[in-house]
Design an enzyme around this catalytic site. Sequence first.
Site, mmCIF file in Angstrom:
data_model
loop_
_atom_site.group_PDB
_atom_site.id
_atom_site.type_symbol
_atom_site.label_atom_id
_atom_site.label_comp_id
_atom_site.label_asym_id
_atom_site.label_seq_id
_atom_site.Cartn_x
_atom_site.Cartn_y
_atom_site.Cartn_z
ATOM 1 N N CYS A 32 88.459 39.386 63.722
ATOM 2 C CA CYS A 32 87.412 40.015 62.911
ATOM 3 C C CYS A 32 87.978 41.175 62.093
ATOM 4 C CB CYS A 32 86.288 40.545 63.803
ATOM 5 S SG CYS A 32 85.223 39.273 64.476
ATOM 6 N N ARG A 38 93.115 47.920 64.157
ATOM 7 C CA ARG A 38 93.307 47.713 65.590
ATOM 8 C C ARG A 38 94.815 47.629 65.809
ATOM 9 N NH1 ARG A 38 88.916 43.331 67.588
ATOM 10 N NH2 ARG A 38 89.365 42.212 65.666
ATOM 11 N N VAL A 47 84.747 53.807 67.809
ATOM 12 C CA VAL A 47 85.846 52.941 68.243
ATOM 13 C C VAL A 47 86.498 52.238 67.058
ATOM 14 C CG1 VAL A 47 86.484 50.992 69.714
ATOM 15 C CG2 VAL A 47 84.785 52.655 70.508
#
EC number: 2.5.1.7
Length: 459
Positions: free
Chosen positions: A135, A140, A346
Amino acid sequence: MGIEPSLPQSSPAPAKLTDPYLQIEGGYRLSGEVTISGAKNSSLALMAASLLTMEPCRLHNVPKLADIRMMSAILESLGVRVKPVAANTLDIDPRFLSVHRAPYELVNSLRASFFILGPILARLGMARIPLPGGCAIGARPVDLHVRGLQALGAQVRIEHGIVEARARKLRGGRIYLDYPSVGATETIMMAATLAEGETVIENAAQEPEVVDLANFCRSMGAHIRGAGSKTIVISGVPRLHGSEYHVIPDRIETGTFMAAAAITRSTLRIGPVFPEHLAAVLAKLREMGSVVNLVGPGTLEVSPGRVMAATDIETLPFPGFPTDMQAQFMSVLAVSEGTSIISETVFENRLMHVPELNRLGADIRVRSGHAIVRGVLKLSGAPVVATDLRASAALVIAGLAAHGTTTIAGLHHLDRGYESIERKLQALGARIERHLPSAPPSEVSSAVAAGPDAAAAPV
Protein backbone atom coordinates in the site's frame (compact mmCIF):
# COMPACT_ATOMS: atom_id res chain seq x y z
CA MET A 1 5.67 11.31 13.81
CA GLY A 2 7.99 8.36 14.39
CA ILE A 3 8.68 8.15 10.66
CA GLU A 4 12.14 7.78 9.22
CA PRO A 5 13.03 9.00 5.72
CA SER A 6 12.84 6.40 3.02
CA LEU A 7 12.54 5.95 -0.69
CA PRO A 8 9.41 7.67 -2.02
CA GLN A 9 6.31 5.53 -2.29
CA SER A 10 4.42 5.47 -5.56
CA SER A 11 0.84 6.69 -5.73
CA PRO A 12 -1.86 4.02 -5.71
CA ALA A 13 -2.85 2.81 -9.15
CA PRO A 14 -6.28 4.05 -10.21
CA ALA A 15 -9.08 1.54 -10.53
CA LYS A 16 -9.57 0.29 -14.09
CA LEU A 17 -12.90 0.22 -15.87
CA THR A 18 -12.55 -3.56 -16.14
CA ASP A 19 -12.01 -4.08 -12.40
CA PRO A 20 -14.75 -5.54 -10.18
CA TYR A 21 -16.55 -3.30 -7.73
CA LEU A 22 -18.86 -3.61 -4.74
CA GLN A 23 -22.40 -2.31 -4.71
CA ILE A 24 -23.96 -1.64 -1.32
CA GLU A 25 -27.53 -0.68 -0.56
CA GLY A 26 -27.03 0.98 2.80
CA GLY A 27 -29.13 2.09 5.72
CA TYR A 28 -30.03 -1.34 7.13
CA ARG A 29 -29.16 -3.04 10.38
CA LEU A 30 -27.07 -6.20 10.60
CA SER A 31 -27.66 -9.21 12.81
CA GLY A 32 -25.95 -12.47 13.64
CA GLU A 33 -22.51 -13.91 14.32
CA VAL A 34 -19.37 -13.55 12.23
CA THR A 35 -16.34 -15.83 12.21
CA ILE A 36 -12.99 -14.05 12.19
CA SER A 37 -10.25 -15.33 9.91
CA GLY A 38 -6.62 -15.88 10.81
CA ALA A 39 -4.38 -12.84 11.04
CA LYS A 40 -2.98 -11.83 7.66
CA ASN A 41 0.09 -10.12 9.08
CA SER A 42 0.92 -13.10 11.29
CA SER A 43 0.40 -15.56 8.46
CA LEU A 44 2.82 -13.73 6.17
CA ALA A 45 5.54 -13.58 8.83
CA LEU A 46 5.06 -17.25 9.74
CA MET A 47 5.30 -18.29 6.10
CA ALA A 48 8.63 -16.47 5.89
CA ALA A 49 9.81 -17.96 9.19
CA SER A 50 9.23 -21.48 7.86
CA LEU A 51 12.34 -20.91 5.72
CA LEU A 52 14.44 -21.07 8.90
CA THR A 53 14.05 -24.85 9.13
CA MET A 54 14.90 -27.68 6.74
CA GLU A 55 11.80 -29.63 7.78
CA PRO A 56 8.16 -29.31 6.65
CA CYS A 57 5.76 -27.00 8.50
CA ARG A 58 1.97 -26.93 8.58
CA LEU A 59 0.10 -23.69 9.26
CA HIS A 60 -3.58 -23.69 10.22
CA ASN A 61 -6.05 -20.78 10.13
CA VAL A 62 -4.30 -19.09 7.20
CA PRO A 63 -6.75 -16.74 5.44
CA LYS A 64 -7.40 -17.00 1.71
CA LEU A 65 -6.13 -13.63 0.55
CA ALA A 66 -4.32 -12.10 -2.39
CA ASP A 67 -1.31 -11.35 -0.16
CA ILE A 68 -1.11 -14.98 0.97
CA ARG A 69 -1.20 -16.18 -2.63
CA MET A 70 1.56 -13.73 -3.51
CA MET A 71 3.75 -14.86 -0.60
CA SER A 72 3.19 -18.48 -1.66
CA ALA A 73 4.36 -17.59 -5.18
CA ILE A 74 7.45 -15.87 -3.77
CA LEU A 75 8.36 -18.91 -1.66
CA GLU A 76 7.83 -21.22 -4.64
CA SER A 77 10.15 -19.04 -6.74
CA LEU A 78 12.86 -19.81 -4.16
CA GLY A 79 12.42 -23.57 -4.52
CA VAL A 80 10.07 -23.99 -1.53
CA ARG A 81 7.03 -26.20 -1.92
CA VAL A 82 3.76 -24.64 -0.76
CA LYS A 83 0.60 -26.72 -0.84
CA PRO A 84 -2.91 -25.93 0.44
CA VAL A 85 -4.16 -29.12 2.11
CA ALA A 86 -7.45 -27.85 3.58
CA ALA A 87 -9.63 -24.74 3.47
CA ASN A 88 -7.24 -22.64 5.57
CA THR A 89 -4.23 -24.92 6.00
CA LEU A 90 -0.89 -24.64 4.22
CA ASP A 91 1.92 -27.17 4.07
CA ILE A 92 5.29 -25.53 3.52
CA ASP A 93 8.32 -27.67 2.68
CA PRO A 94 11.47 -25.52 2.79
CA ARG A 95 13.96 -28.38 2.34
CA PHE A 96 14.57 -27.38 -1.25
CA LEU A 97 15.27 -23.71 -0.60
CA SER A 98 18.10 -23.07 -3.03
CA VAL A 99 17.57 -19.61 -4.51
CA HIS A 100 18.81 -16.57 -2.61
CA ARG A 101 17.15 -13.93 -4.79
CA ALA A 102 13.45 -13.16 -5.11
CA PRO A 103 11.94 -11.94 -8.41
CA TYR A 104 11.12 -8.25 -8.55
CA GLU A 105 7.77 -8.76 -10.28
CA LEU A 106 6.51 -10.68 -7.21
CA VAL A 107 8.18 -8.74 -4.40
CA ASN A 108 7.15 -5.37 -5.83
CA SER A 109 3.48 -5.92 -4.98
CA LEU A 110 3.89 -7.20 -1.40
CA ARG A 111 5.72 -5.31 1.31
CA ALA A 112 5.69 -8.33 3.64
CA SER A 113 7.91 -10.12 1.12
CA PHE A 114 10.82 -8.36 2.83
CA PHE A 115 10.34 -10.79 5.73
CA ILE A 116 12.18 -13.46 3.72
CA LEU A 117 15.45 -11.49 3.88
CA GLY A 118 16.45 -12.64 7.37
CA PRO A 119 15.54 -16.33 6.99
CA ILE A 120 17.26 -16.66 3.59
CA LEU A 121 20.37 -14.94 4.93
CA ALA A 122 20.42 -17.22 7.97
CA ARG A 123 19.92 -20.37 5.87
CA LEU A 124 22.01 -19.66 2.77
CA GLY A 125 24.47 -16.99 3.91
CA MET A 126 23.32 -14.58 1.21
CA ALA A 127 20.07 -12.92 0.17
CA ARG A 128 19.13 -10.49 -2.62
CA ILE A 129 15.68 -8.96 -2.20
CA PRO A 130 14.20 -6.08 -4.22
CA LEU A 131 12.83 -3.21 -2.17
CA PRO A 132 9.21 -4.16 -1.50
CA GLY A 133 5.88 -2.68 -2.57
CA GLY A 134 2.43 -2.76 -0.93
CA CYS A 135 0.00 0.00 0.00
CA ALA A 136 1.16 3.54 -0.80
CA ILE A 137 0.50 4.90 2.69
CA GLY A 138 3.73 6.70 3.34
CA ALA A 139 7.34 6.00 4.20
CA ARG A 140 7.92 2.55 5.65
CA PRO A 141 11.71 2.45 5.82
CA VAL A 142 13.87 -0.66 5.66
CA ASP A 143 16.90 0.99 7.26
CA LEU A 144 15.93 -0.38 10.69
CA HIS A 145 15.93 -3.90 9.22
CA VAL A 146 19.30 -3.25 7.59
CA ARG A 147 20.94 -1.86 10.73
CA GLY A 148 19.62 -4.80 12.71
CA LEU A 149 21.13 -7.35 10.33
CA GLN A 150 24.41 -5.41 10.30
CA ALA A 151 24.47 -5.64 14.10
CA LEU A 152 24.31 -9.42 13.64
CA GLY A 153 27.43 -9.32 11.46
CA ALA A 154 25.87 -9.14 8.01
CA GLN A 155 27.29 -7.02 5.23
CA VAL A 156 24.35 -5.20 3.65
CA ARG A 157 24.20 -2.85 0.71
CA ILE A 158 21.31 -1.27 -1.19
CA GLU A 159 21.97 -0.64 -4.85
CA HIS A 160 19.69 -0.22 -7.86
CA GLY A 161 16.63 -1.02 -5.76
CA ILE A 162 18.08 -4.31 -4.48
CA VAL A 163 18.98 -5.15 -0.88
CA GLU A 164 21.90 -7.58 -0.81
CA ALA A 165 22.97 -9.16 2.48
CA ARG A 166 25.89 -11.53 3.06
CA ALA A 167 27.12 -13.30 6.18
CA ARG A 168 29.19 -16.44 6.50
CA LYS A 169 27.70 -16.84 9.96
CA LEU A 170 25.45 -14.44 11.86
CA ARG A 171 26.50 -13.52 15.40
CA GLY A 172 24.38 -12.30 18.27
CA GLY A 173 24.33 -8.60 19.02
CA ARG A 174 22.57 -5.86 20.92
CA ILE A 175 20.17 -3.75 18.85
CA TYR A 176 18.22 -0.65 19.81
CA LEU A 177 15.41 0.26 17.43
CA ASP A 178 14.89 4.01 17.06
CA TYR A 179 11.22 3.20 16.41
CA PRO A 180 9.38 0.02 17.52
CA SER A 181 8.91 -1.23 13.96
CA VAL A 182 7.01 -4.51 13.67
CA GLY A 183 8.78 -5.47 10.45
CA ALA A 184 12.26 -4.71 11.78
CA THR A 185 11.58 -6.53 15.05
CA GLU A 186 10.39 -9.61 13.19
CA THR A 187 13.23 -9.55 10.63
CA ILE A 188 15.90 -9.34 13.33
CA MET A 189 14.19 -11.91 15.55
CA MET A 190 13.98 -14.46 12.74
CA ALA A 191 17.60 -14.01 11.68
CA ALA A 192 18.81 -14.17 15.30
CA THR A 193 17.24 -17.59 15.92
CA LEU A 194 20.11 -19.19 13.95
CA ALA A 195 22.86 -16.75 14.95
CA GLU A 196 25.73 -17.70 17.24
CA GLY A 197 25.21 -16.34 20.74
CA GLU A 198 22.62 -14.04 22.26
CA THR A 199 20.75 -11.21 20.57
CA VAL A 200 18.92 -8.47 22.48
CA ILE A 201 16.37 -6.25 20.72
CA GLU A 202 15.57 -3.11 22.71
CA ASN A 203 12.55 -0.89 22.03
CA ALA A 204 11.06 -3.85 20.21
CA ALA A 205 7.55 -3.83 18.76
CA GLN A 206 5.01 -5.37 21.17
CA GLU A 207 2.23 -6.22 18.68
CA PRO A 208 0.38 -9.55 19.04
CA GLU A 209 1.73 -10.56 15.63
CA VAL A 210 5.29 -10.31 17.00
CA VAL A 211 4.29 -12.61 19.86
CA ASP A 212 2.67 -15.03 17.41
CA LEU A 213 5.85 -15.18 15.34
CA ALA A 214 7.94 -15.76 18.46
CA ASN A 215 5.61 -18.57 19.54
CA PHE A 216 5.87 -20.19 16.11
CA CYS A 217 9.67 -19.96 16.17
CA ARG A 218 9.67 -21.45 19.68
CA SER A 219 7.51 -24.30 18.40
CA MET A 220 10.35 -24.98 15.93
CA GLY A 221 12.92 -25.03 18.73
CA ALA A 222 14.02 -21.38 18.88
CA HIS A 223 14.98 -19.84 22.22
CA ILE A 224 13.11 -16.53 22.46
CA ARG A 225 11.93 -14.73 25.57
CA GLY A 226 10.34 -11.36 26.19
CA ALA A 227 8.19 -11.19 23.05
CA GLY A 228 5.34 -8.78 23.74
CA SER A 229 7.59 -6.57 25.87
CA LYS A 230 10.03 -3.83 24.89
CA THR A 231 13.01 -6.16 25.21
CA ILE A 232 13.29 -9.44 23.33
CA VAL A 233 16.17 -11.85 23.95
CA ILE A 234 17.04 -14.54 21.41
CA SER A 235 19.60 -17.26 22.10
CA GLY A 236 20.69 -18.72 18.78
CA VAL A 237 20.48 -22.45 18.09
CA PRO A 238 22.25 -24.52 15.39
CA ARG A 239 19.04 -25.59 13.67
CA LEU A 240 15.25 -25.53 13.89
CA HIS A 241 12.79 -28.35 13.27
CA GLY A 242 9.40 -28.45 11.57
CA SER A 243 6.20 -27.48 13.33
CA GLU A 244 2.40 -27.50 13.14
CA TYR A 245 0.89 -24.21 14.28
CA HIS A 246 -2.40 -22.28 14.42
CA VAL A 247 -2.34 -18.59 13.42
CA ILE A 248 -4.03 -16.14 15.83
CA PRO A 249 -7.33 -14.47 14.85
CA ASP A 250 -7.06 -11.22 12.90
CA ARG A 251 -7.56 -8.37 15.37
CA ILE A 252 -8.00 -5.82 12.57
CA GLU A 253 -10.78 -7.81 10.93
CA THR A 254 -12.36 -8.10 14.37
CA GLY A 255 -12.19 -4.34 14.84
CA THR A 256 -13.59 -3.79 11.35
CA PHE A 257 -16.72 -5.81 12.12
CA MET A 258 -17.05 -4.00 15.45
CA ALA A 259 -17.03 -0.72 13.53
CA ALA A 260 -19.66 -2.14 11.15
CA ALA A 261 -21.87 -2.99 14.12
CA ALA A 262 -21.40 0.48 15.61
CA ILE A 263 -22.14 2.48 12.47
CA THR A 264 -25.28 0.46 11.63
CA ARG A 265 -26.40 0.39 15.29
CA SER A 266 -26.55 -3.39 15.13
CA THR A 267 -25.97 -6.25 17.55
CA LEU A 268 -23.26 -8.64 16.34
CA ARG A 269 -21.39 -11.52 17.92
CA ILE A 270 -17.79 -11.70 16.77
CA GLY A 271 -15.28 -14.49 17.32
CA PRO A 272 -12.84 -16.00 17.82
CA VAL A 273 -11.09 -13.00 19.37
CA PHE A 274 -8.40 -12.30 21.93
CA PRO A 275 -9.78 -9.22 23.77
CA GLU A 276 -6.32 -8.34 25.07
CA HIS A 277 -5.25 -7.73 21.47
CA LEU A 278 -7.94 -5.05 21.14
CA ALA A 279 -7.85 -3.16 24.44
CA ALA A 280 -7.47 0.31 22.86
CA VAL A 281 -10.11 -0.39 20.21
CA LEU A 282 -12.59 -1.67 22.80
CA ALA A 283 -11.94 1.35 25.03
CA LYS A 284 -12.64 3.81 22.20
CA LEU A 285 -15.73 1.92 21.06
CA ARG A 286 -17.15 2.10 24.57
CA GLU A 287 -16.26 5.80 24.81
CA MET A 288 -18.29 6.34 21.66
CA GLY A 289 -21.33 4.68 23.23
CA SER A 290 -21.29 1.08 22.02
CA VAL A 291 -21.91 -1.73 24.49
CA VAL A 292 -19.24 -4.43 24.25
CA ASN A 293 -19.36 -7.62 26.32
CA LEU A 294 -17.50 -10.91 26.41
CA VAL A 295 -20.36 -13.42 26.04
CA GLY A 296 -18.36 -16.63 25.76
CA PRO A 297 -14.82 -17.94 25.39
CA GLY A 298 -13.34 -15.80 22.64
CA THR A 299 -16.67 -14.23 21.61
CA LEU A 300 -17.52 -10.53 21.86
CA GLU A 301 -20.97 -9.01 21.46
CA VAL A 302 -21.24 -5.44 20.20
CA SER A 303 -24.59 -3.69 20.57
CA PRO A 304 -25.75 -0.07 20.28
CA GLY A 305 -26.01 2.31 23.21
CA ARG A 306 -28.24 5.38 23.32
CA VAL A 307 -26.11 7.55 21.02
CA MET A 308 -22.82 7.43 19.13
CA ALA A 309 -20.64 10.19 20.58
CA ALA A 310 -17.52 11.88 19.26
CA THR A 311 -14.12 10.96 20.67
CA ASP A 312 -10.49 11.75 19.89
CA ILE A 313 -8.13 9.08 18.54
CA GLU A 314 -4.35 9.03 18.23
CA THR A 315 -2.74 6.11 16.43
CA LEU A 316 0.23 4.56 18.21
CA PRO A 317 2.26 1.35 18.23
CA PHE A 318 0.72 -1.46 20.29
CA PRO A 319 -0.72 -1.33 22.93
CA GLY A 320 -1.97 2.00 21.59
CA PHE A 321 -4.76 2.48 19.07
CA PRO A 322 -3.73 0.69 15.85
CA THR A 323 -3.18 2.68 12.68
CA ASP A 324 -4.89 -0.17 10.81
CA MET A 325 -8.18 0.76 12.55
CA GLN A 326 -8.00 4.51 12.02
CA ALA A 327 -9.90 4.64 8.73
CA GLN A 328 -12.72 2.37 9.90
CA PHE A 329 -13.28 4.41 13.07
CA MET A 330 -13.24 7.60 11.02
CA SER A 331 -16.28 6.25 9.16
CA VAL A 332 -18.10 5.66 12.45
CA LEU A 333 -17.15 9.07 13.85
CA ALA A 334 -18.44 10.70 10.66
CA VAL A 335 -22.00 9.96 11.83
CA SER A 336 -21.42 10.42 15.58
CA GLU A 337 -22.63 13.38 17.62
CA GLY A 338 -20.01 16.11 18.01
CA THR A 339 -16.53 16.80 16.65
CA SER A 340 -13.67 14.31 16.81
CA ILE A 341 -9.96 14.75 16.12
CA ILE A 342 -8.02 11.82 14.67
CA SER A 343 -4.23 12.10 14.83
CA GLU A 344 -2.30 9.73 12.56
CA THR A 345 1.21 9.40 14.01
CA VAL A 346 2.35 6.13 12.45
CA PHE A 347 2.05 6.72 8.68
CA GLU A 348 2.12 10.27 7.37
CA ASN A 349 0.08 9.55 4.24
CA ARG A 350 -2.76 7.51 5.69
CA LEU A 351 -5.64 9.94 5.32
CA MET A 352 -6.27 9.42 1.62
CA HIS A 353 -9.74 8.04 2.35
CA VAL A 354 -10.96 11.43 3.61
CA PRO A 355 -12.02 12.79 0.18
CA GLU A 356 -13.93 9.59 -0.54
CA LEU A 357 -15.77 9.71 2.80
CA ASN A 358 -16.62 13.33 2.09
CA ARG A 359 -18.14 12.21 -1.22
CA LEU A 360 -20.57 10.18 0.88
CA GLY A 361 -21.54 13.29 2.82
CA ALA A 362 -19.04 13.24 5.68
CA ASP A 363 -17.65 16.54 7.00
CA ILE A 364 -13.93 15.91 7.46
CA ARG A 365 -11.01 18.33 7.14
CA VAL A 366 -7.32 17.45 7.24
CA ARG A 367 -4.74 19.71 8.86
CA SER A 368 -1.10 18.73 9.48
CA GLY A 369 -1.71 15.01 9.87
CA HIS A 370 -4.89 15.49 11.88
CA ALA A 371 -8.42 14.83 10.66
CA ILE A 372 -11.17 16.98 12.14
CA VAL A 373 -14.39 14.98 11.90
CA ARG A 374 -17.67 16.80 12.42
CA GLY A 375 -20.48 14.31 12.81
CA VAL A 376 -23.39 14.51 10.36
CA LEU A 377 -26.90 13.11 10.62
CA LYS A 378 -26.50 10.71 7.73
CA LEU A 379 -24.33 9.64 4.80
CA SER A 380 -25.61 9.28 1.24
CA GLY A 381 -24.58 6.63 -1.26
CA ALA A 382 -22.15 7.61 -4.04
CA PRO A 383 -19.41 6.09 -6.24
CA VAL A 384 -16.07 5.96 -4.39
CA VAL A 385 -12.62 4.47 -4.97
CA ALA A 386 -10.45 2.69 -2.38
CA THR A 387 -6.89 3.99 -2.09
CA ASP A 388 -5.41 1.35 0.23
CA LEU A 389 -6.36 -1.73 2.23
CA ARG A 390 -7.88 -0.16 5.34
CA ALA A 391 -9.40 2.72 3.37
CA SER A 392 -11.33 0.14 1.38
CA ALA A 393 -12.73 -1.31 4.62
CA ALA A 394 -13.67 2.17 5.81
CA LEU A 395 -15.64 2.77 2.62
CA VAL A 396 -17.46 -0.55 3.00
CA ILE A 397 -18.41 0.41 6.56
CA ALA A 398 -19.57 3.86 5.47
CA GLY A 399 -21.53 2.31 2.61
CA LEU A 400 -23.41 0.06 5.03
CA ALA A 401 -24.75 3.14 6.82
CA ALA A 402 -25.16 5.46 3.83
CA HIS A 403 -28.70 5.89 2.54
CA GLY A 404 -28.97 4.79 -1.06
CA THR A 405 -26.48 2.96 -3.26
CA THR A 406 -22.71 3.09 -2.82
CA THR A 407 -20.30 1.59 -5.35
CA ILE A 408 -16.70 0.93 -4.34
CA ALA A 409 -13.92 0.44 -6.90
CA GLY A 410 -10.32 -0.52 -6.19
CA LEU A 411 -11.20 -3.90 -4.67
CA HIS A 412 -7.70 -5.27 -5.19
CA HIS A 413 -6.86 -3.40 -1.98
CA LEU A 414 -9.74 -5.01 -0.08
CA ASP A 415 -8.87 -8.49 -1.33
CA ARG A 416 -5.36 -8.16 0.08
CA GLY A 417 -6.58 -8.18 3.67
CA TYR A 418 -10.18 -9.38 4.08
CA GLU A 419 -11.26 -12.95 3.43
CA SER A 420 -14.71 -13.16 1.82
CA ILE A 421 -15.83 -9.89 3.41
CA GLU A 422 -18.90 -9.46 1.22
CA ARG A 423 -20.06 -13.03 1.92
CA LYS A 424 -19.59 -12.52 5.65
CA LEU A 425 -21.57 -9.29 5.49
CA GLN A 426 -24.29 -10.89 3.36
CA ALA A 427 -24.69 -13.57 6.05
CA LEU A 428 -25.33 -10.74 8.54
CA GLY A 429 -28.01 -9.25 6.32
CA ALA A 430 -26.02 -6.62 4.45
CA ARG A 431 -27.21 -5.76 0.97
CA ILE A 432 -23.85 -6.00 -0.73
CA GLU A 433 -22.73 -7.57 -4.00
CA ARG A 434 -19.57 -7.84 -6.06
CA HIS A 435 -19.97 -7.02 -9.75
CA LEU A 436 -17.93 -7.06 -12.93
CA PRO A 437 -18.45 -4.08 -15.24
CA SER A 438 -19.11 -6.48 -18.13
CA ALA A 439 -22.33 -7.46 -16.36
CA PRO A 440 -24.01 -4.20 -15.25
CA PRO A 441 -25.83 -4.72 -11.95
CA SER A 442 -29.47 -4.16 -11.30
CA GLU A 443 -30.17 -1.90 -8.35
CA VAL A 444 -29.63 -4.86 -6.04
CA SER A 445 -30.34 -8.51 -6.81
CA SER A 446 -33.57 -9.82 -5.34
CA ALA A 447 -31.76 -12.47 -3.33
CA VAL A 448 -29.53 -9.96 -1.58
CA ALA A 449 -32.15 -7.22 -1.36
CA ALA A 450 -34.57 -9.53 0.41
CA GLY A 451 -32.03 -10.38 3.11
CA PRO A 452 -32.94 -12.27 6.28
CA ASP A 453 -35.95 -11.01 8.18
CA ALA A 454 -33.78 -9.99 11.12
CA ALA A 455 -31.86 -7.56 8.92
CA ALA A 456 -34.84 -5.71 7.50
CA ALA A 457 -34.95 -2.94 10.10
CA PRO A 458 -33.65 0.36 8.73
CA VAL A 459 -30.80 2.06 10.58
